[in-house]
Design a protein around this motif. Sequence first.
Motif: not given
Length: 328
Positions: A81-84, A116-124
Amino acid sequence: MTLNVLPIPVDEATLQARLKTLDAFEAQLAGSIQWQECESAAAYRKMRREGLNGFQAPALNPNARTVNVQGRDGYQIELRIIAPKEKQSRGVWLHFHAGGFVIGSNASYDTYLTTLSDRLGLTMASVDYRLAPEASFPKPLHDCVDAALYALSPAGEKELGAPLKVLGGESAGGWLAVSTGLSLHRDHAVDVRSALDAIVAGYGIFDLTYTPSLLQHTRNIVLSKQGMMDFCEAGFGHIPMANRKDPLISPLYADLKDMPAALFLSGNIEPLLDDSVFMATKWQQAGNSTELTVVNGACHAFTIIPMGDATDQGLDIIVDFVQRKASK
């Protein structure tokens, strides 16, 4: 419904610079060790993971955490799990890593997933599905579907901190993203078109009987014709070629109705180019929102292996697509 093929012009100087980079990369890879040359696939994975024999160990995000999910046959599926970092997560992207069904792991692409997580504001949430040849089809798909069912459950949404919004992956992970979405709809009665914003499939394989672009491919930039076939035989070799047009094996032949919006992304110097072109066309013909983007001067894995501005362009395409579909 019109298939939206996004034309992205590249000036001649940029294109020539990309092609020069690819030539140099192909020459650099010419003497590299292949997994088939090692005593086992596991030994090769260990070298890649630990940075041995000329490999560079993947850079890890120190803030990543792991969650274990119970699979259908007792296998513990690990999600990474990688969160923004700087914004509240608005959803979860369930990620399926590249590696030809044989190599790679959910910790292989932290840099890409963090971006992607930081740019989209999604948790990968990246799935550590089982790998061939130790675990051939359908076990890897079962792991990915079980991970998706968990992410869709109340317990999964609570643990991950947001609802599942995107299924996405690259190469073999593109196959897994599409096949997972199809299985959720077909086998588990999930209204995936309503539940998900999008499926993002980067340079995936969708016909395990092989498309013309693979059969005619002559270069070896990251992936060769024979290399792709070796990967497929490791994962699907127990299934006779005559049976591989089964939709469970080759999603190009599946019933694609009522699926979410999908982005099929590929470079034009790519053995699996036709897979993306054909799949996007079938996806659109089934009545689904579809975009197909082919990046000029890009090769296999160009979004996950740094390749200059082609990589930047690929990431921009993904971010733009997912952001637009989030506002549907």
